[in-house]
Design a protein around this motif. Structure first.
Motif, PDB file in Angstrom:
ATOM      1  N   VAL A  53       7.246   1.273  -4.305  1.00 16.39           N
ATOM      2  CA  VAL A  53       6.596   0.674  -5.474  1.00 16.39           C
ATOM      3  C   VAL A  53       5.116   0.517  -5.180  1.00 16.39           C
ATOM      4  N   THR A  54       4.315   0.450  -6.240  1.00 19.24           N
ATOM      5  CA  THR A  54       2.892   0.172  -6.053  1.00 19.24           C
ATOM      6  C   THR A  54       2.732  -1.244  -5.517  1.00 19.24           C
ATOM      7  N   ALA A  55       1.688  -1.472  -4.758  1.00 19.33           N
ATOM      8  CA  ALA A  55       1.414  -2.816  -4.241  1.00 19.33           C
ATOM      9  C   ALA A  55       0.909  -3.704  -5.370  1.00 19.33           C
ATOM     10  N   PRO A  56       1.267  -4.983  -5.365  1.00 19.65           N
ATOM     11  CA  PRO A  56       0.748  -5.903  -6.394  1.00 19.65           C
ATOM     12  C   PRO A  56      -0.771  -5.942  -6.346  1.00 19.65           C
ATOM     13  N   ARG A  57      -1.384  -6.004  -7.526  1.00 17.72           N
ATOM     14  CA  ARG A  57      -2.837  -6.073  -7.589  1.00 17.72           C
ATOM     15  C   ARG A  57      -3.228  -6.778  -8.887  1.00 17.72           C
ATOM     16  N   ARG A  87      13.994  -6.181   1.405  1.00 19.68           N
ATOM     17  CA  ARG A  87      12.938  -6.692   2.285  1.00 19.68           C
ATOM     18  C   ARG A  87      11.816  -5.662   2.331  1.00 19.68           C
ATOM     19  N   LEU A  88      10.646  -6.127   2.646  1.00 24.57           N
ATOM     20  CA  LEU A  88       9.478  -5.253   2.731  1.00 24.57           C
ATOM     21  C   LEU A  88       9.522  -4.488   4.046  1.00 24.57           C
ATOM     22  N   LEU A  89       9.666  -3.165   3.966  1.00 27.81           N
ATOM     23  CA  LEU A  89       9.751  -2.350   5.173  1.00 27.81           C
ATOM     24  C   LEU A  89       8.375  -2.009   5.738  1.00 27.81           C
ATOM     25  N   ARG A  90       7.490  -1.535   4.844  1.00 29.15           N
ATOM     26  CA  ARG A  90       6.185  -1.086   5.326  1.00 29.15           C
ATOM     27  C   ARG A  90       5.146  -1.186   4.206  1.00 29.15           C
ATOM     28  N   ILE A  91       3.935  -1.581   4.597  1.00 32.86           N
ATOM     29  CA  ILE A  91       2.795  -1.635   3.679  1.00 32.86           C
ATOM     30  C   ILE A  91       1.890  -0.445   3.970  1.00 32.86           C
ATOM     31  N   GLN A  92       1.620   0.373   2.950  1.00 32.33           N
ATOM     32  CA  GLN A  92       0.734   1.525   3.088  1.00 32.33           C
ATOM     33  C   GLN A  92      -0.471   1.341   2.174  1.00 32.33           C
ATOM     34  N   ASN A  93      -1.644   1.724   2.667  1.00 29.73           N
ATOM     35  CA  ASN A  93      -2.862   1.581   1.878  1.00 29.73           C
ATOM     36  C   ASN A  93      -3.510   2.905   1.503  1.00 29.73           C
ATOM     37  N   HIS A  94      -2.997   4.019   2.010  1.00 29.74           N
ATOM     38  CA  HIS A  94      -3.588   5.330   1.734  1.00 29.74           C
ATOM     39  C   HIS A  94      -2.489   6.309   1.299  1.00 29.74           C
ATOM     40  N   PRO A  95      -2.753   7.155   0.304  1.00 27.90           N
ATOM     41  CA  PRO A  95      -4.035   7.298  -0.428  1.00 27.90           C
ATOM     42  C   PRO A  95      -4.246   6.225  -1.498  1.00 27.90           C
ATOM     43  N   TYR A  96      -3.271   5.350  -1.692  1.00 27.19           N
ATOM     44  CA  TYR A  96      -3.387   4.206  -2.598  1.00 27.19           C
ATOM     45  C   TYR A  96      -2.437   3.140  -2.055  1.00 27.19           C
ATOM     46  N   PRO A  97      -2.614   1.869  -2.426  1.00 24.59           N
ATOM     47  CA  PRO A  97      -1.735   0.819  -1.895  1.00 24.59           C
ATOM     48  C   PRO A  97      -0.316   0.918  -2.475  1.00 24.59           C
TER      49      PRO A  97
END
Length: 238
Positions: A53-57, A87-97
């Motif tokens: 899913v997209t990260a909250p913003r 549960r949150l497995l991993r947070i990615q910031n590239h190429p978008y959050p």
């Protein structure tokens, strides 16, 4: 049974792949520590892998979560309202959050049906057909305690009519923040007195009849909205 299970009856356990939610579907994330609710979009999923899913913003307060944090997910998949714990497995910031969420073993799914009843606490006005002998005692204030596309349950301090008689139910409904006045002809299908403490409470099961097209649309929008509120997918407008 997961903590995310909707409060309405008729919940079915399904697999995420079986439900096939649309890419781009709106997803509601509920965090527990810190407690919060965030709207994101479904990017994709891989069976037995993860849900992306997209990260909250867009919030003034950034969402500060560590990988492994528990979450509850709610989303629509076709005609199903779905919920599961993850549960949150991993947070990615590239190429978008974006976030990877643990793939659910099963999903609590509630189908939106024509006769799905949703609980409400709605003040209504009830009027009788002009041809009824005791119509002079109307209109009467009543409380609608549940509603669906085909009818409702009305509670009043007196009998509103006999089984088979026609009545007119008027209510003010808010659908997507817009107020509507609903005028619905109905037939009384059953009448019974319930325990109401020191006060008399008479319940009436009514069936909506001869609804105009605009009235049907307003009713469908309200029932569908209340269903999503009851299952936790939408915030209450009240």
């Amino acid at each position: 049974m997961s903590r995310a299970q909707p409060s309405l009856e008729g919940t079915t356990l399904k697999s995420f792949a079986e439900l096939r939610p649309r890419i781009g579907e709106r997803v509601r994330l509920e965090t527990r520590s810190p407690r919060g609710r965030h709207l994101v979009q479904l990017v994709g999923f891989r069976e037995n892998g993860s849900v992306i899913v997209t990260a909250p913003r867009g919030s003034a307060t950034p969402v500060l979560l560590n990988e492994g944090a528990p979450l509850t997910v709610r989303l629509m998949a076709g005609n199903w309202v779905c919920a599961f714990d993850t549960r949150l497995l991993r947070i990615q910031n590239h190429p978008y959050p974006y976030w990877h969420l643990a793939y659910p073993e099963q999903v609590d799914a509630q189908r939106v049906r024509h006769h799905t009843r949703v609980p409400v606490n709605l003040r209504v006005s009830v009027d009788q057909d002009d041809g009824v002998a005791h119509a002079g005692d109307f209109p009467v204030s009543a409380c609608c305690t549940d509603i669906h596309l085909a009818g409702a349950c009305l509670e009043a301090s007196r009998v509103l009519g006999r089984t088979g008689e026609k009545i007119f139910v008027t209510a003010r409904l808010s659908v997507s923040g817009i107020d509507h006045v609903l005028l619905a002809p109905a037939i009384i299908r059953n009448v019974y007195e319930t325990e109401g403490g020191a006060f008399r409470v008479v319940s009436h099961g009514v069936e909506f009849v001869d609804l105009e097209e605009e009235t049907q649309l307003i009713l469908a929008g309200f029932v569908y909205q209340q269903f999503l509120v009851e299952t936790g997918y939408l915030e209450s407008e009240v």
